[in-house]
Design an enzyme around this catalytic site. Structure first.
Site, PDB file in Angstrom:
ATOM      1  N   TYR A  63      -6.501  -1.620 -18.584  1.00  0.00           N
ATOM      2  CA  TYR A  63      -6.740  -2.102 -17.214  1.00  0.00           C
ATOM      3  C   TYR A  63      -8.200  -1.880 -16.820  1.00  0.00           C
ATOM      4  CZ  TYR A  63      -5.981  -2.587 -12.133  1.00  0.00           C
ATOM      5  OH  TYR A  63      -6.038  -2.977 -10.811  1.00  0.00           O
ATOM      6  N   SER A  96     -11.445  -4.215  -9.493  1.00  0.00           N
ATOM      7  CA  SER A  96     -10.881  -2.931  -9.041  1.00  0.00           C
ATOM      8  C   SER A  96     -12.004  -1.914  -8.945  1.00  0.00           C
ATOM      9  CB  SER A  96      -9.845  -2.444 -10.062  1.00  0.00           C
ATOM     10  OG  SER A  96      -9.515  -1.086  -9.841  1.00  0.00           O
TER      11      SER A  96
HETATM   12  N1  LIG Z   1      -2.721  -2.100  -5.740  1.00  0.00           N
HETATM   13  C1  LIG Z   1      -3.851  -1.509  -6.068  1.00  0.00           C
HETATM   14  O1  LIG Z   1      -4.037  -0.303  -5.840  1.00  0.00           O
HETATM   15  C2  LIG Z   1      -4.959  -2.310  -6.704  1.00  0.00           C
HETATM   16  C3  LIG Z   1      -6.207  -1.691  -6.825  1.00  0.00           C
HETATM   17  C4  LIG Z   1      -7.238  -2.396  -7.415  1.00  0.00           C
HETATM   18  C5  LIG Z   1      -7.033  -3.700  -7.853  1.00  0.00           C
HETATM   19  N2  LIG Z   1      -5.811  -4.268  -7.706  1.00  0.00           N
HETATM   20  C6  LIG Z   1      -5.638  -5.638  -8.216  1.00  0.00           C
HETATM   21  O2  LIG Z   1      -5.102  -6.481  -7.217  1.00  0.00           O
HETATM   22  C7  LIG Z   1      -4.432  -7.585  -7.827  1.00  0.00           C
HETATM   23  C8  LIG Z   1      -3.066  -7.761  -7.193  1.00  0.00           C
HETATM   24  O3  LIG Z   1      -2.250  -6.646  -7.523  1.00  0.00           O
HETATM   25  P1  LIG Z   1      -1.227  -5.981  -6.499  1.00  0.00           P
HETATM   26  O4  LIG Z   1      -1.679  -4.602  -6.277  1.00  0.00           O
HETATM   27  O5  LIG Z   1      -0.968  -6.872  -5.355  1.00  0.00           O
HETATM   28  O6  LIG Z   1       0.050  -5.854  -7.468  1.00  0.00           O
HETATM   29  P2  LIG Z   1       1.535  -6.490  -7.378  1.00  0.00           P
HETATM   30  O7  LIG Z   1       2.215  -6.018  -8.604  1.00  0.00           O
HETATM   31  O8  LIG Z   1       2.145  -6.179  -6.054  1.00  0.00           O
HETATM   32  O9  LIG Z   1       1.259  -8.051  -7.455  1.00  0.00           O
HETATM   33  C9  LIG Z   1       0.802  -8.660  -8.641  1.00  0.00           C
HETATM   34  C10 LIG Z   1       1.397 -10.056  -8.727  1.00  0.00           C
HETATM   35  O10 LIG Z   1       0.896 -10.656  -9.943  1.00  0.00           O
HETATM   36  C11 LIG Z   1       1.985 -11.326 -10.564  1.00  0.00           C
HETATM   37  N3  LIG Z   1       1.779 -11.453 -12.009  1.00  0.00           N
HETATM   38  C12 LIG Z   1       1.891 -10.485 -12.954  1.00  0.00           C
HETATM   39  N4  LIG Z   1       1.716 -11.001 -14.179  1.00  0.00           N
HETATM   40  C13 LIG Z   1       1.473 -12.335 -14.005  1.00  0.00           C
HETATM   41  C14 LIG Z   1       1.202 -13.407 -14.886  1.00  0.00           C
HETATM   42  N5  LIG Z   1       1.169 -13.232 -16.213  1.00  0.00           N
HETATM   43  N6  LIG Z   1       0.984 -14.630 -14.363  1.00  0.00           N
HETATM   44  C15 LIG Z   1       1.037 -14.832 -13.028  1.00  0.00           C
HETATM   45  N7  LIG Z   1       1.316 -13.856 -12.127  1.00  0.00           N
HETATM   46  C16 LIG Z   1       1.518 -12.619 -12.620  1.00  0.00           C
HETATM   47  C17 LIG Z   1       3.202 -10.473 -10.259  1.00  0.00           C
HETATM   48  O11 LIG Z   1       4.415 -11.218 -10.414  1.00  0.00           O
HETATM   49  C18 LIG Z   1       2.919 -10.063  -8.810  1.00  0.00           C
HETATM   50  O12 LIG Z   1       3.465 -10.974  -7.900  1.00  0.00           O
HETATM   51  C19 LIG Z   1      -4.387  -7.268  -9.325  1.00  0.00           C
HETATM   52  O13 LIG Z   1      -5.406  -7.969  -9.994  1.00  0.00           O
HETATM   53  C20 LIG Z   1      -4.649  -5.777  -9.352  1.00  0.00           C
HETATM   54  O14 LIG Z   1      -5.193  -5.365 -10.567  1.00  0.00           O
HETATM   55  C21 LIG Z   1      -4.776  -3.613  -7.152  1.00  0.00           C
END
Ligand SMILES: NC(=O)c1ccc[n+]([C@@H]2O[C@H](COP(=O)([O-])OP(=O)(O)OC[C@H]3O[C@@H](n4cnc5c(N)ncnc54)[C@H](O)[C@@H]3O)[C@@H](O)[C@H]2O)c1
Length: 265
Positions: free
Chosen positions: A153, A140
């Protein structure tokens, strides 16, 4: 990895957001998929939105080393091997470092940090069986510029960067590349899935996210094909990373001020 066509890619957290959009993008590029998520229902929806390539689905909680190792074995059995692992599953908890419970602290580190370690170690032997392999770890912008009340986080994402850079060094001379991904605000369910965040706080967080998940997916797929070591996604991430290098303290303070004004209260 020069081309994703006909490669086999495993993606964790593929039931939503970036993971789902990435699965769809990879399929459009001709990659076969071994998709996993803790939520089997949303995972099925992702698989149902994809056609024209081989797709397997695996209910996996990335906090469980055994479950992740089983996932790797199943993916190998179903597809004959795996070329790319994308450690994407992630979650956050809202609250200051002195008020977040130890259980929630551990939950975030277990998913975001240990999930990446388990995924990488379980799939590396499979990548080594192929002519070339790739590990993609979703960190991130919070690995450079942390947000207040997002401590576990932030920590987990700094750890993912350190893990990815070390792995890159250790794999020197082997045909396996490592990409660490630093998204800025992406429009996904991450804020709705955040522990201890009210609907109003989630909406405020959501407002500062300007990049769509499909746009993030295009950037990640391109980074794999171009063997990028590090990729920043969104103008916000690119700007924050640059400012942090030039003026670290000012960038942290200015970001905190911005989040106090426009982010969750
Ligand atoms: N959305 C943002 O702004 C953002 C920014 C920086 C980084 N990220 C990173 O991107 C990645 C994806 O996140 P996203 O934004 O798509 O969020 P999201 O919540 O839409 O998707 C996350 C997915 O991970 C799954 N998940 C959660 N806990 C789990 C577990 N214990 N085992 C297996 N699966 C699990 C959830 O069911 C979900 O489908 C993450 O690592 C997040 O930290 C997101």
């Amino acid at each position: 990895m020069t081309k994703l066509r006909d490669k086999v890619v495993a993606v964790t957290g593929a039931g939503s957001g970036i993971g789902r959009a990435l699965a769809q993008r990879l399929a459009a590029l001709g990659a076969h998929l071994a998709l996993s998520d803790i939520d089997e229902g949303t995972l099925r929806e992702t698989a149902g939105s994809i056609s024209g390539v081989n797709v397997s689905i695996h209910a996996v909680d990335v906090r469980s080393r055994d479950a992740v190792e089983r996932y790797a074995a199943e993916a190998r059995a179903k597809h004959g091997g795996v070329d790319v692992i994308v450690n994407n599953a992630g979650r956050t908890v809202y609250g200051s470092l002195d008020e977040v419970s130890y259980e929630d602290f551990a939950m975030v580190l277990d998913i975001n940090m240990w999930g990446v370690v388990y995924g990488t170690r379980a799939f590396l032997p499979l990548l080594r069986e192929r002519p070339e392999g790739h590990v993609v770890n979703i960190s991130s912008i919070n690995a450079m510029v942390p947000f207040a009340k997002n401590g576990p986080y932030n920590m987990s994402k700094y750890a993912v960067l350190g893990f990815s850079e070390t792995l890159g060094l250790e794999l020197r001379g082997q045909p396996i590349r490592v990409t660490c991904v630093h998204p800025g605000g992406i429009q996904t369910n991450i804020v709705n899935n955040a522990k201890n965040m009210t609907k109003e706080q989630a909406t405020a967080f959501g407002r500062v996210a300007k990049t769509t998940a499909p746009a993030a997916a295009i950037a990640i797929a391109r980074a794999i094909e171009k063997n990028k070591r590090q990729v920043f996604i969104g103008i916000d991430a690119k700007t924050m990373a640059l400012c942090k290098r030039i003026a670290p303290h000012t960038t942290l303070q200015a970001t905190a001020k911005f989040m106090e004004t426009f982010g969750p209260k």
